[in-house]
Design a protein around this motif. Structure first.
Motif, short mmCIF file in Angstrom:
data_model
loop_
_atom_site.label_atom_id
_atom_site.label_comp_id
_atom_site.label_asym_id
_atom_site.label_seq_id
_atom_site.Cartn_x
_atom_site.Cartn_y
_atom_site.Cartn_z
N ALA A 214 0.66 -1.25 0.22
CA ALA A 214 0.09 0.03 -0.04
C ALA A 214 0.79 1.07 0.06
O ALA A 214 0.78 2.19 0.83
N PRO A 215 1.83 1.48 -1.00
CA PRO A 215 2.41 2.83 -1.23
C PRO A 215 1.46 3.67 -1.56
O PRO A 215 0.32 3.38 -2.17
N ASP A 216 1.75 4.97 -1.50
CA ASP A 216 0.88 6.03 -2.08
C ASP A 216 0.48 6.05 -3.65
O ASP A 216 -0.38 6.27 -4.20
N ARG A 217 1.45 5.48 -4.29
CA ARG A 217 1.65 5.18 -5.88
C ARG A 217 2.30 4.17 -6.22
O ARG A 217 3.30 4.09 -5.72
N VAL A 218 1.70 3.21 -7.14
CA VAL A 218 2.73 2.32 -7.76
C VAL A 218 2.88 2.51 -9.13
O VAL A 218 2.38 3.22 -10.02
N LEU A 219 4.32 2.62 -9.38
CA LEU A 219 4.78 2.96 -10.66
C LEU A 219 5.47 1.91 -11.55
O LEU A 219 5.90 1.04 -11.17
N ASP A 220 4.95 1.85 -12.83
CA ASP A 220 5.72 1.14 -13.75
C ASP A 220 7.24 1.46 -14.37
O ASP A 220 7.66 0.64 -14.58
N ASP A 221 7.36 2.54 -14.07
CA ASP A 221 8.72 3.33 -14.36
C ASP A 221 8.80 4.54 -13.64
O ASP A 221 7.73 4.98 -13.04
N LEU A 222 9.86 5.45 -13.62
CA LEU A 222 10.10 6.47 -12.95
C LEU A 222 9.30 7.73 -13.67
O LEU A 222 9.56 8.86 -13.15
N ARG A 223 8.99 7.61 -14.87
CA ARG A 223 8.38 8.95 -15.55
C ARG A 223 7.15 9.65 -14.96
O ARG A 223 7.52 10.94 -15.02
N PRO A 224 6.67 9.05 -14.22
CA PRO A 224 5.52 9.90 -13.30
C PRO A 224 6.27 10.92 -12.63
O PRO A 224 5.49 12.18 -12.32
N LEU A 225 7.39 10.76 -12.10
CA LEU A 225 8.23 11.79 -11.20
C LEU A 225 8.34 13.19 -11.98
O LEU A 225 8.47 14.09 -11.28
N LEU A 226 8.34 13.05 -13.27
CA LEU A 226 8.58 14.17 -14.17
C LEU A 226 7.13 15.11 -14.05
O LEU A 226 7.45 16.38 -14.56
#
Length: 242
Positions: A214-226
């Protein structure tokens, strides 16, 4: 603390193994170098992936426990463990950086965030000597503002002391920080430190789906950080959105 509570993003902290760099293959090589040296059965990469998270000495103890049909506690208490650990360190020092690779988009995301003025740090349970080699071999060292390792941080994750020390070094309050990791260890450390935590799907989480932590968001790669920057807060993502 959820991402919604963040006000100004000043610091992003990253786990290393399974988050920025895929390292299981070369760790497996070093473990098997050690096991073979002492005439013990070898292990496969999936087993090593499931043991990653608490630092290399703990991983070695788990590998030795498997190979000798014992327990990790018994292995670490044995008279031979320090000798075995020293040999593993020698093998791993030679193997570091040889079969690992940064995950897709890691360099571009770190470079873009740093260019926006966001401070970037690695907080890992991996020992400093090995951490430095991996980061240097893959050209990541110049993109980071700080590195805290398992033997240089005040305590290993899930203890939050390393995250707190990193935040203190940059004068960043919890709502201004984000931890990006790959395991329940990272999620627990972030929760204890009061910072938001995003987690990647491709990493090493002891064989369990990261969404279960249960993290705040699950990412398939780091691009959402942009989508984040020095002048932006962290949006309130769905805990299971990729």
């Amino acid at each position: 603390m959820s991402g919604a509570a963040m006000r100004l993003l000043r610091l992003v902290m990253f786990d290393l193994d399974g988050t920025l760099v895929a390292t299981a293959g070369e760790i497996q090589d070093a473990v098997n170098d050690t096991l073979q040296q002492f005439g013990l059965p070898l292990v496969d990469e999936q087993q090593v992936q499931d043991w990653i998270g608490h630092g290399t000495r703990t991983l070695l103890a788990q590998a030795l426990a498997f190979a000798t049909r014992s327990s990790a506690h018994r292995v670490r208490a044995s008279d031979s463990f320090e000798t075995l650990a020293a040999e593993f360190a020698r093998h791993y020092g030679r193997r570091c950086g040889t079969r690992s690779r940064p995950y897709p988009h890691v360099r571009e995301v770190l470079g873009e965030l740093r260019g926006r003025g966001v401070k970037l740090a690695v907080v890992t349970n991996k020992e400093q000597a090995f951490t430095d080699i991996v980061l240097r071999q893959h050209g990541l060292t110049p993109l980071l503002d700080a590195v805290l390792s398992g033997d240089t941080a005040p305590a290993k994750k899930p203890d939050p002391a390393g995250l707190r020390a990193c935040m203190a070094a940059f004068g960043a309050a919890p709502p201004e920080c984000l931890l990006v990791g790959d395991s329940s260890i990272d999620v627990a450390a972030a929760r204890a430190a009061g910072v938001a935590v995003w987690a990647v799907t491709y990493g090493y989480n002891m064989g369990q789906p990261i969404a279960e932590a249960a993290p705040d968001r699950v990412l398939d790669d780091l691009r959402p950080l942009l989508g984040l920057g020095a002048q932006q807060g962290c949006p309130a993502p769905d805990a299971h959105a990729a």
